[in-house]
Design a protein around this motif. Structure first.
Motif, PDB file in Angstrom:
ATOM      1  N   ASP A 143       0.811  -1.223   0.000  1.00  0.00           N
ATOM      2  CA  ASP A 143       0.000   0.000   0.000  1.00  0.00           C
ATOM      3  C   ASP A 143       0.840   1.266   0.000  1.00  0.00           C
ATOM      4  OD1 ASP A 143      -2.396  -1.431   0.050  1.00  0.00           O
ATOM      5  OD2 ASP A 143      -2.203  -1.723   2.210  1.00  0.00           O
ATOM      6  N   CYS A 144       1.933   1.260   0.759  1.00  0.00           N
ATOM      7  CA  CYS A 144       2.679   2.529   0.916  1.00  0.00           C
ATOM      8  C   CYS A 144       4.176   2.401   0.655  1.00  0.00           C
ATOM      9  CB  CYS A 144       2.442   3.095   2.309  1.00  0.00           C
ATOM     10  SG  CYS A 144       3.278   2.177   3.602  1.00  0.00           S
ATOM     11  N   VAL A 193       4.552 -13.681  10.978  1.00  0.00           N
ATOM     12  CA  VAL A 193       5.090 -13.278  12.289  1.00  0.00           C
ATOM     13  C   VAL A 193       3.978 -12.649  13.108  1.00  0.00           C
ATOM     14  CG1 VAL A 193       6.752 -11.742  13.452  1.00  0.00           C
ATOM     15  CG2 VAL A 193       7.339 -12.756  11.231  1.00  0.00           C
ATOM     16  N   ILE A 240      -4.743  -5.428   7.989  1.00  0.00           N
ATOM     17  CA  ILE A 240      -5.746  -4.505   8.532  1.00  0.00           C
ATOM     18  C   ILE A 240      -6.671  -3.925   7.474  1.00  0.00           C
ATOM     19  CG2 ILE A 240      -4.623  -3.785  10.665  1.00  0.00           C
ATOM     20  CD1 ILE A 240      -3.490  -1.404   9.243  1.00  0.00           C
TER      21      ILE A 240
HETATM   22  C1  LIG Z   1      -0.671  -7.719  10.384  1.00  0.00           C
HETATM   23  C2  LIG Z   1      -1.558  -6.648  10.954  1.00  0.00           C
HETATM   24  C3  LIG Z   1      -2.971  -7.120  10.924  1.00  0.00           C
HETATM   25  C4  LIG Z   1      -1.105  -6.263  12.354  1.00  0.00           C
HETATM   26  O1  LIG Z   1      -1.467  -7.143  13.341  1.00  0.00           O
HETATM   27  P1  LIG Z   1      -1.090  -6.915  14.875  1.00  0.00           P
HETATM   28  O2  LIG Z   1      -1.979  -7.780  15.673  1.00  0.00           O
HETATM   29  O3  LIG Z   1      -1.007  -5.466  15.173  1.00  0.00           O
HETATM   30  O4  LIG Z   1       0.375  -7.424  14.939  1.00  0.00           O
HETATM   31  P2  LIG Z   1       1.013  -8.862  14.893  1.00  0.00           P
HETATM   32  O5  LIG Z   1       2.116  -8.845  15.858  1.00  0.00           O
HETATM   33  O6  LIG Z   1       0.029  -9.977  14.997  1.00  0.00           O
HETATM   34  O7  LIG Z   1       1.577  -8.933  13.403  1.00  0.00           O
HETATM   35  C5  LIG Z   1       2.593  -8.105  13.013  1.00  0.00           C
HETATM   36  C6  LIG Z   1       3.325  -8.776  11.865  1.00  0.00           C
HETATM   37  O8  LIG Z   1       2.435  -8.951  10.771  1.00  0.00           O
HETATM   38  C7  LIG Z   1       3.203  -8.920   9.585  1.00  0.00           C
HETATM   39  N1  LIG Z   1       2.401  -8.165   8.625  1.00  0.00           N
HETATM   40  C8  LIG Z   1       2.343  -6.834   8.401  1.00  0.00           C
HETATM   41  N2  LIG Z   1       1.443  -6.569   7.429  1.00  0.00           N
HETATM   42  C9  LIG Z   1       0.930  -7.760   7.040  1.00  0.00           C
HETATM   43  C10 LIG Z   1      -0.039  -8.129   6.076  1.00  0.00           C
HETATM   44  N3  LIG Z   1      -0.668  -7.237   5.304  1.00  0.00           N
HETATM   45  N4  LIG Z   1      -0.331  -9.446   5.937  1.00  0.00           N
HETATM   46  C11 LIG Z   1       0.281 -10.359   6.693  1.00  0.00           C
HETATM   47  N5  LIG Z   1       1.219 -10.074   7.627  1.00  0.00           N
HETATM   48  C12 LIG Z   1       1.523  -8.771   7.790  1.00  0.00           C
HETATM   49  C13 LIG Z   1       4.555  -8.350   9.879  1.00  0.00           C
HETATM   50  O9  LIG Z   1       5.487  -9.398   9.722  1.00  0.00           O
HETATM   51  C14 LIG Z   1       4.458  -7.946  11.339  1.00  0.00           C
HETATM   52  O10 LIG Z   1       5.576  -8.288  12.111  1.00  0.00           O
HETATM   53  P3  LIG Z   1       7.001  -7.570  11.970  1.00  0.00           P
HETATM   54  O11 LIG Z   1       6.744  -6.171  11.540  1.00  0.00           O
HETATM   55  O12 LIG Z   1       7.618  -7.696  13.324  1.00  0.00           O
HETATM   56  O13 LIG Z   1       7.731  -8.373  10.955  1.00  0.00           O
HETATM   57  C15 LIG Z   1      -1.418  -5.510   9.986  1.00  0.00           C
HETATM   58  O14 LIG Z   1      -2.074  -5.492   8.831  1.00  0.00           O
HETATM   59  C16 LIG Z   1      -0.742  -4.276  10.387  1.00  0.00           C
HETATM   60  O15 LIG Z   1      -1.076  -3.621  11.343  1.00  0.00           O
HETATM   61  N6  LIG Z   1       0.302  -3.952   9.686  1.00  0.00           N
HETATM   62  C17 LIG Z   1       1.108  -2.847  10.051  1.00  0.00           C
HETATM   63  C18 LIG Z   1       1.407  -2.006   8.852  1.00  0.00           C
HETATM   64  C19 LIG Z   1       0.384  -0.950   8.631  1.00  0.00           C
HETATM   65  O16 LIG Z   1       0.090  -0.119   9.457  1.00  0.00           O
HETATM   66  N7  LIG Z   1      -0.177  -0.975   7.416  1.00  0.00           N
HETATM   67  C20 LIG Z   1      -1.116  -0.012   6.992  1.00  0.00           C
HETATM   68  C21 LIG Z   1      -1.012   0.151   5.510  1.00  0.00           C
HETATM   69  S1  LIG Z   1       0.058   1.478   5.038  1.00  0.00           S
END
Ligand SMILES: CC(C)(COP(=O)(O)OP(=O)(O)OC[C@H]1O[C@@H](n2cnc3c(N)ncnc32)[C@H](O)[C@@H]1OP(=O)(O)O)[C@@H](O)C(=O)NCCC(=O)NCCS
Ligand SMILES: [Zn+2]
Length: 228
Positions: A71-72, A88, A164
């Motif tokens: 996305d970004c 992870v 997300i």
């Molecule tokens: C994965 C997600 C659901 C977060 O879940 P969370 O419960 O807050 O965190 P968790 O610890 O379970 O998971 C985090 C891990 O998910 C992984 N992750 C990030 N985006 C992901 C995605 N789209 N699909 C699968 N895994 C993803 C990463 O490996 C991350 O760990 P790391 O950064 O230490 O390597 C997620 O989409 C997110 O918050 N991503 C962060 C990036 C963000 O803000 N994206 C917005 C778009 S610009």
């Protein structure tokens, strides 16, 4: 199909592990204000590197990892590495990493907060059917039940890579007192295997694999891997 699940703890973090990270990973660590976030990140990143290093016969620092967000463009997306599907997750003092050579996997662990307002969380993350099922649980069992719904949904959307961006109300999973399964999600119509992972009384955890093959899980303690 065997999914390897590696469990680490924040207490496994050591300053020496940072030397194996790439520049983007060091930037990620530096951006975290809280030590516990730094620890969760470095333990997850090191499990990824050291497990892959063992499989590929190279040093952890030489394993090529990419986390480009579709996305970004920033380095906070799903972990991508040649020859392995990886997911992870971290919460509280637990870190979990799932590996499969072919099938996409998604893993999620969450510390259960007994004081969450499950009724209001249900309005943003559960379908009407799931919210009704949750309300039928005894009040003192609802925090765990809600968190089980949550981890099952997150495991699925992390396996597909939606993260997300997905509307969790539409990712309908089985009730917490039933075997884990995806009941319905218009956002994905391929095969999926879903299972809860044992993570102790304080946590809920789930694993999704995008395949219709039988799902076999082998769990490993990452502490010895992280000690040296
Ligand atoms: C994965 C997600 C659901 C977060 O879940 P969370 O419960 O807050 O965190 P968790 O610890 O379970 O998971 C985090 C891990 O998910 C992984 N992750 C990030 N985006 C992901 C995605 N789209 N699909 C699968 N895994 C993803 C990463 O490996 C991350 O760990 P790391 O950064 O230490 O390597 C997620 O989409 C997110 O918050 N991503 C962060 C990036 C963000 O803000 N994206 C917005 C778009 S610009
Ligand atoms: Zn992004």
């Amino acid at each position: 199909m065997t999914v390897e699940i590696w469990w680490g703890r924040t207490a496994d973090a050591r300053p020496g592990l940072v030397a194996e990270l790439n520049a983007a990973e060091r930037d990620r660590m530096a951006a975290y204000a809280r030590d516990e976030d730094k620890s969760r990140f470095v333990v997850g990143a090191t499990i990824v590197r050291r497990v892959l290093a063992g499989k590929l016969g190279r040093s952890p620092a030489d394993v090529v990892i990419d986390r480009t967000c579709p996305d970004c463009g920033r380095q906070h997306g799903k972990v991508v590495a040649d020859g392995m599907q990886i997911s992870v997750s971290h919460s509280g003092d637990r870190i979990v990493v799932a590996f499969h050579p072919v099938a996409a996997v998604g893993v999620d662990v969450e510390l259960i907060n007994p004081s969450i307002d499950t009724a209001s969380l249900a309005t943003v993350s559960l379908s009407d059917l799931e919210a009704d099922e949750l309300a039928a649980f005894p009040a003192d069992a609802r925090a765990r039940a809600f968190t089980q719904y949550w981890t099952r949904k997150e495991a699925v959307v992390k396996a597909t890579g939606d993260g997300i961006a997905a509307d969790l109300r539409k990712v309908v999973v089985s009730a917490p007192d039933q075997p884990a399964a995806l009941r319905e999600w218009a956002g994905y119509d391929g095969p999926v295997r879903l299972v809860d992972l044992p993570a102790g009384v304080e946590y809920a955890a789930a694993l999704a694999m995008l395949s219709d093959e039988d799902l076999e899980v082998r769990s490993f303690d990452a502490a010895p891997l992280l000690r040296s």
